[in-house]
Design a protein around this motif. Structure first.
Motif, PDB file in Angstrom:
ATOM      1  N   ALA A   1      57.124  24.808 -21.474  1.00 25.68           N
ATOM      2  CA  ALA A   1      56.484  24.910 -20.432  1.00 25.68           C
ATOM      3  C   ALA A   1      54.856  24.246 -19.629  1.00 25.68           C
ATOM      4  O   ALA A   1      54.697  25.386 -21.226  1.00 25.68           O
TER       5      ALA A   1
ATOM      6  N   THR B   1      58.522  26.940  -9.064  1.00 28.16           N
ATOM      7  CA  THR B   1      59.256  26.274  -7.970  1.00 28.16           C
ATOM      8  C   THR B   1      59.167  26.500  -6.736  1.00 28.16           C
ATOM      9  O   THR B   1      58.733  27.596  -6.769  1.00 28.16           O
TER      10      THR B   1
ATOM     11  N   SER C   1      55.463  22.212 -11.037  1.00 27.97           N
ATOM     12  CA  SER C   1      56.659  21.663 -10.055  1.00 27.97           C
ATOM     13  C   SER C   1      56.967  20.702 -10.974  1.00 27.97           C
ATOM     14  O   SER C   1      56.838  19.566 -10.675  1.00 27.97           O
ATOM     15  N   ASP C   2      58.801  20.808 -11.537  1.00 30.61           N
ATOM     16  CA  ASP C   2      59.533  19.268 -11.150  1.00 30.61           C
ATOM     17  C   ASP C   2      60.588  19.624 -10.293  1.00 30.61           C
ATOM     18  O   ASP C   2      60.986  20.312 -10.083  1.00 30.61           O
TER      19      ASP C   2
ATOM     20  N   TYR D   1      60.360  28.688 -23.868  1.00 32.08           N
ATOM     21  CA  TYR D   1      59.085  28.804 -23.140  1.00 32.08           C
ATOM     22  C   TYR D   1      58.090  28.172 -23.581  1.00 32.08           C
ATOM     23  O   TYR D   1      56.679  27.893 -23.159  1.00 32.08           O
TER      24      TYR D   1
ATOM     25  N   PHE E   1      64.105  20.402 -10.825  1.00 28.62           N
ATOM     26  CA  PHE E   1      64.205  21.897 -11.462  1.00 28.62           C
ATOM     27  C   PHE E   1      64.605  23.063 -10.156  1.00 28.62           C
ATOM     28  O   PHE E   1      64.036  22.640  -9.150  1.00 28.62           O
TER      29      PHE E   1
ATOM     30  N   TRP F   1      68.926  28.711 -20.193  1.00 28.89           N
ATOM     31  CA  TRP F   1      68.527  27.352 -19.151  1.00 28.89           C
ATOM     32  C   TRP F   1      69.492  25.778 -19.486  1.00 28.89           C
ATOM     33  O   TRP F   1      70.599  25.903 -20.753  1.00 28.89           O
TER      34      TRP F   1
ATOM     35  N   GLN G   1      67.898  19.865 -14.795  1.00 26.77           N
ATOM     36  CA  GLN G   1      67.754  21.328 -15.349  1.00 26.77           C
ATOM     37  C   GLN G   1      67.231  22.727 -14.866  1.00 26.77           C
ATOM     38  O   GLN G   1      67.117  22.521 -13.337  1.00 26.77           O
TER      39      GLN G   1
ATOM     40  N   TRP H   1      57.448  29.198 -15.069  1.00 26.65           N
ATOM     41  CA  TRP H   1      58.083  28.112 -13.911  1.00 26.65           C
ATOM     42  C   TRP H   1      58.203  28.118 -12.757  1.00 26.65           C
ATOM     43  O   TRP H   1      59.183  28.472 -12.100  1.00 26.65           O
TER      44      TRP H   1
END
Length: 383
Positions: free
Chosen positions: A263, A353, A267-268, A260, A271, A181, A166, A351
């Motif tokens: 969300a 990260t 943390s992924d 959004y 991603f 996205w 993603q 988001w």
């Protein structure tokens, strides 16, 4: 026949007016001088800056031959009046005349010269475009937000990890911020960068193809950038309060962006965010403690949310005077860095990260990649 205008209108590049009289300069043969037939140019006229690249294809990459960048503040006063001011237009025309001279020097025939949010919003934009053509001979065109977002995505393709499933590409401009996205789960790892490059022809590119394609889940152009967001809160005198208000206000504008709503604030590992803007590169330069900016150290750098937060807290601690005198921020950026940081903080609040990739590239590179891809002069190798 005259060279065709790359925007497809078939108009020749007009001779620049007001040329100095006298004999034409004698050109000496230069073995290192690139063949004009291989050259492409891209110019991005934004709310704050006028930037141009002249490049030639080298394998699957670009080789930059010449460049130009100047803060012109075209959008100065636009929030209040809805018009481009005479002084802003005069500054910009001066910068565009320099660009014209560079194009003439390199004998560039293939180019796209585009304007973005300030010209999209200004009621006198058509008058300005005609003035540019009359004064410089340059065919400047105003592009729509979707094309601006698409080209920013294309420019960042080489920075996308093969592990990314993603992807969020963020382009923080002077007058607007574009978010795209992209779902890459159906694309084989080795083909992910190329799949993103193929989006130059449209966000639905490959939708009907039997081959796995990058899927654009959603995209949005928010009419808030570093200049327009700053202008909306200029009456708030407290530095920290102004920053907090700007950040929460920007997050409110994300409600129309479908990711959004989904969300979760966690943390992924699959991603990745790629950030392309002066804000992101300035934050990276501060993180690296660069007293002199070095693109080779900044472009492609990976930063975590915690590292970015630490830099932003440092900016707040400096205050307006400290930021003005900090060489890592620079004189052209110090008045805009906090509005850009407010946008960045809002995005990372939603988001978080461990992999925000810093892109010292953007619309200009996207314009060049798109032109070269359309002409088939880029190798289909790894990006």
């Amino acid at each position: 026949m005259p060279p065709e205008d790359p925007a497809g209108r078939g108009r020749p590049l007009q001779s620049a007016p007001h040329r100095a009289r006298g004999p034409a300069p004698v050109r000496r043969p230069d073995e290192n001088r690139p063949d004009p037939a291989e050259l492409y140019a891209a110019l991005d006229l934004g709310t704050n800056s006028c930037r141009m690249l002249i490049a030639q294809p080298k394998g699957s990459q670009l080789h930059v031959v010449d460049s130009f960048s100047k803060s012109v503040q075209l959008g100065n006063g636009l929030e209040q009046s809805g018009r481009l001011s005479r002084s802003s237009m005069a500054r910009t025309i001066g910068a565009l005349k320099i660009c014209r001279r560079k194009l003439d020097t390199h004998e560039v025939k293939r180019m796209r010269l585009v304007a973005t949010e300030a010209c999209r919003r200004a009621t006198n934009a058509d008058e300005f475009i005609r003035l540019v053509e009359r004064e410089t001979g340059l065919p400047l065109e105003i592009i729509e937000p979707e094309e601006e977002a698409r080209l920013a995505v294309v420019s960042c393709a080489p920075l996308v990890s093969t592990k990314t499933e993603q992807l969020l590409v963020v382009d923080i401009g002077g007058g607007s911020t574009e978010l795209v996205w992209i779902d890459l789960t159906r694309v084989p790892r080795h083909d992910r960068a190329r799949a993103i490059m193929r989006l130059h022809s449209g966000f639905q590119a490959g939708a009907d193809s039997p081959f796995p394609a990058a899927k654009v889940v959603d995209w949005i152009s928010i009419p808030l950038g570093v200049a327009t967001l700053k202008d909306q809160f200029r009456d708030v005198t407290d530095d920290a309060a102004r920053f907090a208000l700007m950040s929460w206000h920007f997050e409110e504008c994300l409600a129309e962006f479908s990711p959004y709503a989904d969300a979760e604030g966690d943390s992924d590992p699959g991603f990745q965010i790629v950030g392309t803007s002066g804000t992101v590169t300035t934050v990276a330069a501060t993180h690296l403690n660069l007293r002199r900016y070095d693109r080779n150290k900044v472009d492609g750098l990976s930063m975590t949310t915690d590292q970015i937060d630490r830099v932003i807290r440092g900016y707040l601690a400096l205050g307006p005077e400290g930021r003005r005198n900090d060489p890592r921020i620079g004189r052209d950026r110090h008045t805009l860095i906090m509005s850009g940081a407010a946008i960045l903080q809002a995005l990372l609040r939603v988001w978080p990260t461990d992999r925000l990739s810093v892109a010292d590239r953007g619309l200009r590179e996207g314009l060049l990649y798109a032109q070269m891809s359309a002409d088939g002069v880029l190798d289909d190798g790894p990006y």
